[in-house]
Write a protein that holds these residues in place. Structure first.
Motif, short mmCIF file in Angstrom:
data_model
loop_
_atom_site.label_atom_id
_atom_site.label_comp_id
_atom_site.label_asym_id
_atom_site.label_seq_id
_atom_site.Cartn_x
_atom_site.Cartn_y
_atom_site.Cartn_z
N ARG A 1 0.83 -1.21 0.00
CA ARG A 1 0.00 0.00 0.00
C ARG A 1 0.86 1.26 0.00
NH1 ARG A 1 -2.66 -3.11 3.86
NH2 ARG A 1 -1.84 -1.85 5.57
N THR A 2 2.17 1.10 0.18
CA THR A 2 3.08 2.26 0.22
C THR A 2 4.32 1.94 -0.60
OG1 THR A 2 4.26 1.44 2.17
CG2 THR A 2 2.34 2.86 2.58
N LEU A 3 5.13 2.97 -0.83
CA LEU A 3 6.42 2.78 -1.52
C LEU A 3 7.32 1.85 -0.71
CD1 LEU A 3 8.22 3.54 -3.91
CD2 LEU A 3 8.92 5.59 -2.68
N GLU B 1 6.30 -1.68 -1.47
CA GLU B 1 6.79 -2.12 -2.78
C GLU B 1 8.27 -2.51 -2.69
OE1 GLU B 1 6.07 0.85 -5.77
OE2 GLU B 1 3.95 1.04 -5.19
N SER C 1 4.79 2.68 11.13
CA SER C 1 5.24 4.08 11.11
C SER C 1 6.56 4.28 11.85
CB SER C 1 4.16 4.97 11.74
OG SER C 1 2.97 4.87 11.01
N GLU D 1 5.75 9.09 11.75
CA GLU D 1 5.26 9.87 10.60
C GLU D 1 4.48 11.11 10.99
OE1 GLU D 1 4.75 7.31 6.81
OE2 GLU D 1 3.47 6.41 8.31
N ASP E 1 5.18 11.26 6.78
CA ASP E 1 4.80 10.29 5.74
C ASP E 1 6.01 9.61 5.09
OD1 ASP E 1 2.09 10.73 6.10
OD2 ASP E 1 2.03 12.38 4.66
N GLN F 1 7.01 6.64 4.79
CA GLN F 1 6.82 5.39 4.04
C GLN F 1 6.49 5.63 2.56
OE1 GLN F 1 4.77 1.96 6.00
NE2 GLN F 1 4.06 3.55 7.39
N ARG F 2 6.05 6.86 2.25
CA ARG F 2 5.64 7.16 0.86
C ARG F 2 6.60 8.11 0.17
NH1 ARG F 2 1.18 6.09 3.80
NH2 ARG F 2 -0.45 4.91 2.77
N ASP F 3 7.64 8.54 0.85
CA ASP F 3 8.53 9.60 0.35
C ASP F 3 9.90 8.99 -0.03
OD1 ASP F 3 10.36 11.68 0.07
OD2 ASP F 3 9.50 12.89 1.67
#
Length: 312
Positions: free
Chosen positions: A75-77, A80, A223, A253, A299, A301-303
Motif C-alpha cells: 500500500r506504500t512505496l 513495494e 510508522s 510519521e 509520511d 513510508q511514501r517519500d
C-alpha cells in the motif's frame, strides 16, 4: 554426514530462504535454527524490514538462512520495496521454504505468494507448516493436505512438506538436516563463529524497533523506523569496565505518534530504552548506555527521499 562406510561425506554450503505472508513465523524459525536471536520477532505483521542472514555452523555443512520480509500486496512505496527485496532473494538462494502457520487456513495471500514463487526457476521449494504447538493433530493433517493441493493448483512441486514448532523445537533439527541435503558441495562461506553478517548498527536498530513495537496501538507499527546515529566504546574506560555508547533516533510519521512513543512524562520511551538495552547487552556482551530520541519524518513510508535517508 557420513556415508555407508562411516567416512565423512562432502562439506556442503549454501543459502535457504524463509518466505511467507506476514507473521507466518519466519523470524522465530530462523532464530531457532541459528540457536540465538539474529532476527527480531513481534506479534505485529510485517515486523521484518531487512534481509537478515543467520548462519548455522555444522561439521558437515554451513547453512545460511535468509529471513525476508513477509510478501504482501503493498500500500506504500516502502511496501513495494520490501516486496522487491523478497523476490530478488528467491532467485539467489538454493532452497526457498514457504511458511504456512498450522493454525491458520491457507488464504489468498498464500496463493498469491506461491503463484509468484512458481515463476522462479531452478530453486528447490520446501513447504514448512509452522506453529504446530498451536494446532491439533487434525488441524496439522488438514494443513498438510491443503499445502499438497495448493502445490497441484499452482504447478509447484514441493521437495518436502515439514511440520515444525520453533517454540518447542519439534522437528527443527530434521528441517536443518533436510536443508543441508539440498545444498551444493562447497567450503564454508563465513568464518567459524559468525552467527549473522548484519552490521551491529543494523542489529541494534532492529532491537530498539522491536522494543518500541511492543504494546503500541495497531496504527503505529509500520510508522516506526530506527536509525543508529552513533555507536562506540566510551573513551577513558579501562578494558575490564567497557561501556558502549549508542545514540539512536526513532522516526514516526506524525506529531501525534511522537506522543504515543514517548508516553506520559517519557515513561513509554524509558521502558523501550530499558527493554532494548537488555537485549543489546545480551547480543553484544558489553554494558550499554542507550540514548533514544523521537523525531517526526512526515509520511516517510511514501517519500522516496525519506526512505533513502532511513536506509530503504
Amino acid at each position: 554426514m557420513a556415508d555407508a562406510e562411516g567416512k565423512p561425506g562432502p562439506h556442503r554450503s549454501g543459502f535457504a530462504s524463509f518466505v511467507g505472508r506476514p507473521n507466518a513465523g519466519k523470524s522465530t524459525l530462523t532464530n531457532a535454527l541459528v540457536g540465538t536471536k539474529v532476527a527480531i520477532t513481534s506479534s505485529k505483521p510485517q515486523t521484518t524490514r531487512t534481509v537478515i542472514r543467520g548462519i548455522v555452523h555444522r561439521p558437515d555443512a554451513q547453512l545460511v538462512l535468509v529471513d525476508t520480509p513477509g510478501l504482501h500486496r503493498p500500500r506504500t512505496l516502502l511496501g513495494e520495496r520490501l516486496n522487491d527485496l523478497v523476490t530478488t532473494t528467491w532467485a539467489e538462494v538454493d532452497v526457498v521454504a514457504v511458511c504456512f502457520p498450522a493454525n491458520e487456513r491457507i488464504g489468498p495471500g498464500d496463493r498469491f505468494l506461491v503463484a509468484e514463487l512458481a515463476k522462479v526457476r531452478r530453486t528447490t521449494r520446501v513447504a514448512v507448516v509452522t506453529k504446530t504447538d498451536l494446532a491439533t493433530p487434525a488441524q496439522i493433517g488438514e494443513q498438510l493436505l491443503a499445502i499438497q493441493a495448493l502445490g497441484v493448483e499452482t504447478g509447484t512441486e514441493w521437495a518436502e512438506i515439514v511440520p515444525v514448532s520453533a517454540l518447542s523445537g519439534d522437528q527443527v533439527g530434521l528441517l536443518a538436516d533436510l536443508f543441508v541435503g539440498m545444498l551444493p558441495e562447497g567450503p564454508p562461506l563465513y568464518p567459524d563463529g559468525d552467527l549473522t553478517d548484519s552490521p551491529e548498527e543494523i542489529l541494534v536498530a532492529e532491537l530498539v524497533r522491536e522494543a518500541a513495537l511492543e504494546g503500541v496501538r495497531d496504527e503505529l507499527p509500520h510508522s516506526i523506523a530506527v536509525v543508529v546515529e552513533e555507536m562506540g566504546l566510551r573513551e577513558g574506560r579501562s578494558e575490564d569496565r567497557p561501556l558502549l555508547d549508542i545514540h539512536a533516533f526513532l522516526y514516526v510519521e506524525r506529531q501525534s505518534q511522537k506522543g504515543i512513543v514517548i508516553g506520559h512524562k517519557g515513561s513509554r520511551l524509558r521502558a523501550v530504552g530499558t527493554a532494548a538495552r537488555q537485549q543489546i547487552e545480551a547480543l553484544l556482551g558489553t554494558p550499554v548506555y542507550l540514548d533514544l530520541h523521537v523525531k517526526v519524518a512526515k509520511d516517510w513510508q511514501r517519500d522516496p527521499r525519506q526512505l533513502r535517508k532511513l536506509g530503504f
